[in-house]
Design a protein around this motif. Structure first.
Motif, PDB file in Angstrom:
ATOM      1  N   VAL A  19      32.744  24.053  36.726  1.00 60.13           N
ATOM      2  CA  VAL A  19      33.891  24.157  37.615  1.00 60.13           C
ATOM      3  C   VAL A  19      34.743  25.293  37.054  1.00 60.13           C
ATOM      4  CG1 VAL A  19      35.926  23.015  38.561  1.00 60.13           C
ATOM      5  CG2 VAL A  19      33.853  21.688  38.107  1.00 60.13           C
ATOM      6  N   LEU A  20      34.888  26.384  37.807  1.00 57.27           N
ATOM      7  CA  LEU A  20      35.608  27.551  37.311  1.00 57.27           C
ATOM      8  C   LEU A  20      37.070  27.524  37.725  1.00 57.27           C
ATOM      9  CD1 LEU A  20      32.947  30.324  38.003  1.00 57.27           C
ATOM     10  CD2 LEU A  20      33.413  29.142  35.856  1.00 57.27           C
ATOM     11  N   ALA A  21      37.933  27.950  36.818  1.00 56.94           N
ATOM     12  CA  ALA A  21      39.352  28.083  37.072  1.00 56.94           C
ATOM     13  C   ALA A  21      39.801  29.447  36.579  1.00 56.94           C
ATOM     14  CB  ALA A  21      40.140  26.982  36.380  1.00 56.94           C
ATOM     15  N   GLN A  22      40.831  29.978  37.197  1.00 55.37           N
ATOM     16  CA  GLN A  22      41.321  31.302  36.823  1.00 55.37           C
ATOM     17  C   GLN A  22      42.385  31.172  35.738  1.00 55.37           C
ATOM     18  OE1 GLN A  22      42.535  33.615  40.167  1.00 55.37           O
ATOM     19  NE2 GLN A  22      42.865  35.430  38.949  1.00 55.37           N
ATOM     20  N   THR A  23      42.396  32.126  34.813  1.00 50.95           N
ATOM     21  CA  THR A  23      43.407  32.181  33.770  1.00 50.95           C
ATOM     22  C   THR A  23      44.235  33.440  33.936  1.00 50.95           C
ATOM     23  OG1 THR A  23      42.031  33.400  32.222  1.00 50.95           O
ATOM     24  CG2 THR A  23      41.892  31.011  32.132  1.00 50.95           C
ATOM     25  N   GLY A  24      45.359  33.540  33.241  1.00 53.75           N
ATOM     26  CA  GLY A  24      46.124  34.761  33.181  1.00 53.75           C
ATOM     27  C   GLY A  24      46.932  35.130  34.402  1.00 53.75           C
ATOM     28  N   ARG A  25      47.291  34.164  35.223  1.00 49.35           N
ATOM     29  CA  ARG A  25      48.095  34.488  36.395  1.00 49.35           C
ATOM     30  C   ARG A  25      49.522  34.654  36.024  1.00 49.35           C
ATOM     31  NH1 ARG A  25      47.225  31.270  41.807  1.00 49.35           N
ATOM     32  NH2 ARG A  25      45.353  30.258  41.220  1.00 49.35           N
ATOM     33  N   ASP A  48      29.526  37.491  30.244  1.00 50.60           N
ATOM     34  CA  ASP A  48      29.054  38.391  29.193  1.00 50.60           C
ATOM     35  C   ASP A  48      29.632  37.912  27.859  1.00 50.60           C
ATOM     36  OD1 ASP A  48      31.718  39.262  29.172  1.00 50.60           O
ATOM     37  OD2 ASP A  48      31.279  41.175  30.105  1.00 50.60           O
ATOM     38  N   SER A  49      29.558  38.729  26.841  1.00 53.61           N
ATOM     39  CA  SER A  49      30.022  38.312  25.517  1.00 53.61           C
ATOM     40  C   SER A  49      31.536  38.086  25.450  1.00 53.61           C
ATOM     41  CB  SER A  49      29.608  39.342  24.464  1.00 53.61           C
ATOM     42  OG  SER A  49      30.187  40.596  24.747  1.00 53.61           O
ATOM     43  N   PHE A  50      32.280  38.573  26.446  1.00 52.27           N
ATOM     44  CA  PHE A  50      33.731  38.369  26.488  1.00 52.27           C
ATOM     45  C   PHE A  50      34.128  37.130  27.275  1.00 52.27           C
ATOM     46  CE2 PHE A  50      33.248  42.983  25.908  1.00 52.27           C
ATOM     47  CZ  PHE A  50      33.901  43.101  24.698  1.00 52.27           C
ATOM     48  N   GLY A  51      33.211  36.533  28.020  1.00 56.00           N
ATOM     49  CA  GLY A  51      33.500  35.320  28.777  1.00 56.00           C
ATOM     50  C   GLY A  51      33.095  35.419  30.235  1.00 56.00           C
ATOM     51  N   ILE A  52      33.632  34.489  31.029  1.00 58.82           N
ATOM     52  CA  ILE A  52      33.338  34.413  32.454  1.00 58.82           C
ATOM     53  C   ILE A  52      34.418  35.207  33.195  1.00 58.82           C
ATOM     54  CG2 ILE A  52      32.896  32.859  34.395  1.00 58.82           C
ATOM     55  CD1 ILE A  52      32.579  30.601  32.287  1.00 58.82           C
ATOM     56  N   TYR A  53      34.035  35.918  34.257  1.00 57.79           N
ATOM     57  CA  TYR A  53      34.986  36.779  34.944  1.00 57.79           C
ATOM     58  C   TYR A  53      34.529  37.059  36.375  1.00 57.79           C
ATOM     59  CZ  TYR A  53      31.407  40.299  34.315  1.00 57.79           C
ATOM     60  OH  TYR A  53      30.221  40.973  34.366  1.00 57.79           O
ATOM     61  N   PHE A  54      35.442  37.635  37.163  1.00 54.10           N
ATOM     62  CA  PHE A  54      35.060  38.253  38.436  1.00 54.10           C
ATOM     63  C   PHE A  54      35.765  39.594  38.521  1.00 54.10           C
ATOM     64  CE2 PHE A  54      39.029  36.308  39.786  1.00 54.10           C
ATOM     65  CZ  PHE A  54      39.554  37.204  40.703  1.00 54.10           C
ATOM     66  N   ILE A  55      35.161  40.510  39.251  1.00 52.12           N
ATOM     67  CA  ILE A  55      35.724  41.845  39.442  1.00 52.12           C
ATOM     68  C   ILE A  55      36.383  41.891  40.819  1.00 52.12           C
ATOM     69  CG2 ILE A  55      35.226  44.324  39.625  1.00 52.12           C
ATOM     70  CD1 ILE A  55      34.768  43.211  36.807  1.00 52.12           C
ATOM     71  N   CYS A  56      37.649  42.307  40.868  1.00 53.67           N
ATOM     72  CA  CYS A  56      38.370  42.427  42.130  1.00 53.67           C
ATOM     73  C   CYS A  56      37.735  43.539  42.964  1.00 53.67           C
ATOM     74  CB  CYS A  56      39.840  42.739  41.877  1.00 53.67           C
ATOM     75  SG  CYS A  56      40.784  43.030  43.391  1.00 53.67           S
ATOM     76  N   PRO A  57      37.347  43.237  44.210  1.00 52.99           N
ATOM     77  CA  PRO A  57      36.752  44.275  45.050  1.00 52.99           C
ATOM     78  C   PRO A  57      37.757  45.342  45.488  1.00 52.99           C
ATOM     79  CG  PRO A  57      36.924  42.218  46.264  1.00 52.99           C
ATOM     80  CD  PRO A  57      37.351  41.934  44.864  1.00 52.99           C
ATOM     81  N   GLY A  58      39.050  45.040  45.423  1.00 53.05           N
ATOM     82  CA  GLY A  58      40.066  45.990  45.852  1.00 53.05           C
ATOM     83  C   GLY A  58      40.411  47.029  44.799  1.00 53.05           C
ATOM     84  N   CYS A  59      40.688  46.565  43.569  1.00 54.14           N
ATOM     85  CA  CYS A  59      41.146  47.495  42.533  1.00 54.14           C
ATOM     86  C   CYS A  59      40.184  47.616  41.352  1.00 54.14           C
ATOM     87  CB  CYS A  59      42.531  47.085  42.032  1.00 54.14           C
ATOM     88  SG  CYS A  59      42.565  45.562  41.070  1.00 54.14           S
ATOM     89  N   GLY A  60      39.169  46.758  41.291  1.00 51.41           N
ATOM     90  CA  GLY A  60      38.188  46.833  40.215  1.00 51.41           C
ATOM     91  C   GLY A  60      38.595  46.145  38.932  1.00 51.41           C
TER      92      GLY A  60
END
Length: 54
Positions: free
Chosen positions: A48-54, A21-33
């Motif tokens: 190729v997707l990588a996760q940020t903010g760990r 969306d306009s904020f970027g690429i993301y996924f929603i955690c199915p456990g906590c949302g």
């Protein structure tokens, strides 16, 4: 595997569908949302997707 930054759940790549969306690429955690940010680290048109903010 993706890891939720809120609940620390390990989520298989094929268990969630990344969104964009306009904020970027993301996924929603199915456990906590929680919305978890992803980035594209691919080159020359390859996604190729990588996760940020760990």
């Amino acid at each position: 595997m993706w890891i939720c930054i809120r609940c620390l759940a390990s989520i298989a790549f094929d268990a969630v569908e990344p969104g964009i969306d306009s904020f970027g690429i993301y996924f929603i955690c199915p456990g906590c949302g929680r919305r978890n940010q992803l980035i594209n680290v691919g080159r020359r048109g390859r996604i190729v997707l990588a996760q940020t903010g760990r």
